[in-house]
Write an enzyme that holds these catalytic residues in place. Structure first.
Site, mmCIF file in Angstrom:
data_model
loop_
_atom_site.group_PDB
_atom_site.id
_atom_site.type_symbol
_atom_site.label_atom_id
_atom_site.label_comp_id
_atom_site.label_asym_id
_atom_site.label_seq_id
_atom_site.Cartn_x
_atom_site.Cartn_y
_atom_site.Cartn_z
ATOM 1 N N ASP A 261 -0.655 -5.075 6.006
ATOM 2 C CA ASP A 261 -1.663 -5.961 5.423
ATOM 3 C C ASP A 261 -1.487 -6.095 3.914
ATOM 4 O O ASP A 261 -0.857 -5.267 3.269
ATOM 5 C CB ASP A 261 -3.071 -5.415 5.717
ATOM 6 N N GLU A 262 -2.079 -7.150 3.372
ATOM 7 C CA GLU A 262 -2.208 -7.371 1.932
ATOM 8 C C GLU A 262 -0.894 -7.147 1.186
ATOM 9 O O GLU A 262 -0.835 -6.421 0.191
ATOM 10 C CB GLU A 262 -3.309 -6.464 1.360
ATOM 11 N N VAL A 263 0.156 -7.805 1.631
ATOM 12 C CA VAL A 263 1.473 -7.643 1.023
ATOM 13 C C VAL A 263 1.729 -8.793 0.046
ATOM 14 O O VAL A 263 1.858 -9.953 0.458
ATOM 15 C CB VAL A 263 2.580 -7.582 2.093
ATOM 16 N N HIS B 117 0.824 -1.223 0.000
ATOM 17 C CA HIS B 117 0.000 0.000 0.000
ATOM 18 C C HIS B 117 0.854 1.267 0.000
ATOM 19 O O HIS B 117 0.523 2.237 0.672
ATOM 20 C CB HIS B 117 -0.923 0.009 1.224
#
Length: 559
Positions: free
Chosen positions: A349-351, A296
């Site tokens: 998160d969401e890596v 992100h």
């Protein structure tokens, strides 16, 4: 005769087949059923921990005075005095904004036959601490008493006693909700006096997350949201300032970072951030900043392309370069000057690390250090934690970090749940503190989650050990910004956020999940109307989809 019968038949047929919307919207003679307020219910939100009430009605003087006592210092007194002036404008909204004396003389002429004196003319607030530091776990308890009118005196009395100024703020909000305007006598009244309220929050952390990367929110709008948060007794604004789409925040030591903003007009200066933090403090609200790494973060490279592993691999940030961590440390150094709250959100998160293995120099660095891409993700998160800890911040991470390598996280880590249920029980079992934000019930961008599902969500679900329950510091509703901007942000947040606010403030046993349609819904309808009166664009409660407009004409209290 036959012609008259035919006309009658046609009119009846039209009435039967006309769409209900046309009948409701087009006929001025048809009115919706007027709501009936259940006088047995207590219309306070969130519900206080303990309270008793009576059956008297007291009038409140529009020139209400404030008396501050106790050991509270200048800082505490200033916060109380500012709050009192804000709430006077709310409580006496129908008194106009001119000279108080002139208004009172005019009012006395109008209502001389109805009322000659006011029962309550002073609010007495006692604060027992001169410390106005605002941190996690600050004492927000208060006692609010409204005495009845004595036989030998026409004066009633309202007192608020609190250990800290922030408890006093919560008490003032409750007092404001006890006050209502009577249109017949044109006076502000307190019903069901005398009142004795002993109140304190169930959880120390009661948060609302705002995302200002997906859509920029002007400072004035953020302030409006902070104001509305205080009405529901939230105490943490989680500011998700930056993300892959935009980097709107000024970082003086790395000035090119905000080249990643959408435009040069959609940015926050250092002074803006200071203003937001101070504005929130005056309302008893901490601001927790988030810098989400290593994913992100594509917007960072607009100003500093070396932060990208390559022009075609723009996130996660380049784990192999010292420059990446120098910039990250520089950002945190600058933000530490602005955000005094002890918690700092590091994301995590969401890596997706696939492109690391496809970028030659990153792949070589991983091989040299005998690391897989998953190891590289762990390395980045732990190094970011070390940097945050070195600046006296407690790290908060999204749950993926806990799910991936729980034994490696710093013991001070606060795990932020979001993917679904069952994470907080696992986290506290390993000794970590946890914040509950299960996306199935507390993500406000999920527009098809109705208020009752928000209300019945339980942060302690599945946790039965008392010592582990204490590790759940609270919860947070999340307002992600992909489909919300200034035009619809308030009605997307409210009133569903209020349902979570009561779950986080009020005792579990006094807000049961059973019979909420008859016991809780009327109070939430009332609170939504209160928000509307205070200028908050809260959407109708009953609609399944959030922020949906009303179906037709009707009372605020029945929508």
């Amino acid at each position: 005769m036959l012609r008259m019968f035919c006309y009658f038949f046609v009119l009846c047929a039209l009435f039967v087949v006309l769409p209900q919307s046309l009948v409701l919207h087009g006929s001025r003679g048809i009115r919706t059923k007027q709501p009936h307020l259940d006088e047995s219910l207590i219309y306070l939100w969130p519900l206080p921990a303990e309270f008793t009430s009576g059956d008297e009605v007291l009038s409140v003087d529009p020139s209400l005075k404030l008396s501050v006592a106790g050991t509270g210092g200048a800082g505490a007194s200033y916060i109380v005095e500012e709050a009192f002036e804000r709430y006077k404008k709310i409580i006496f909204e129908h008194s106009g904004s001119g000279n108080v004396g002139a208004r009172l003389r005019f009012k006395r002429v109008l209502v001389e036959s109805i009322i000659s004196e006011y029962d309550v003319s002073q609010l007495k607030i006692t604060v027992h601490s001169d410390n106005d530091e605002l941190q996690l776990g600050v004492d927000e308890s208060y006692t609010l008493q409204v005495s009845k009118v004595k036989e030998d005196s026409i004066a009633g009395e309202v007192t608020i006693e609190a250990n800290t100024v922030y408890g006093a703020l919560r008490g003032i909000e409750t007092f404001s909700q006890l006050c209502s305007f009577d249109y017949t006598t044109k006076t502000v009244q307190i019903h069901k006096a005398p009142w004795v309220i002993h109140d304190q929050p169930r959880f120390a952390y009661r948060g609302l997350m705002l995302d200002t990367s997906r859509h920029y929110l002007p400072v004035t709008v953020i302030k409006q949201i902070i104001d509305s948060m205080s009405y529901a007794k939230f105490n943490v604004l989680h500011w998700h300032i930056i993300d892959e789409e935009s980097f709107p925040l000024e970082v003086p030591s790395y000035p090119n970072l905000w080249n990643g903003s959408y435009t040069k007009w959609e940015r926050y200066t250092v002074e803006d951030a200071y203003e937001i933090v101070n504005f929130a403090k005056m309302r008893g609200i901490n601001v927790m900043a988030e810098v989400d790494v290593p994913g992100h973060a594509e917007s960072w490279g607009v100003g500093y392309p070396d932060l990208w592993p390559s022009p075609t691999c723009r996130e996660p940030l380049d784990v192999s370069k010292n420059f990446t961590f120098d910039v990250f440390s520089g950002i945190l150094t600058e933000l530490r000057k602005i955000f005094p709250f002890e918690l700092f959100h590091l994301g995590g998160d969401e890596v997706n690390t696939d492109c690391w293995s496809k970028t030659p120099h990153v792949k070589q660095w991983l091989q040299t250090n005998n690391l897989t891409t998953k190891d590289g993700y762990q390395y980045f998160v732990l190094k970011a934690q070390e940097i945050a800890l070195s600046k006296n911040w407690t790290p908060v991470n999204w749950e993926e970090t806990f799910n991936a390598f729980p034994s490696k996280l710093n013991p001070q880590t606060i795990v932020h749940n979001w993917l679904g249920p069952g994470v907080c029980p696992k986290a506290v079992a390993k000794g970590f503190r946890c914040i509950f934000s299960n996306q199935g019930v507390w993500y406000l961008d999920h527009l098809d989650v109705p208020w009752d599902q928000v209300y019945t969500a339980e942060p302690l679900e599945g946790i039965y050990d008392a010592s582990q329950q204490k590790l759940v510091i609270g919860g947070e509703v999340c307002m992600w910004g992909e489909t919300a901007d200034t035009s619809d942000i308030q009605q997307t947040i409210w009133p569903r956020a209020a349902a979570a606010a009561e779950r986080l403030w009020s005792p579990r046993e006094s807000t049961p999940k059973a019979n909420i349609t008859s016991t809780t819904l009327p109070r939430l309808l009332n609170f939504r109307c209160l928000l509307n009166r205070r200028g908050v664009a809260a959407a109708p409660v009953r609609h399944f989809y959030a922020r949906q407009a009303p179906d037709g004409a009707g009372s605020c209290y029945s929508q």
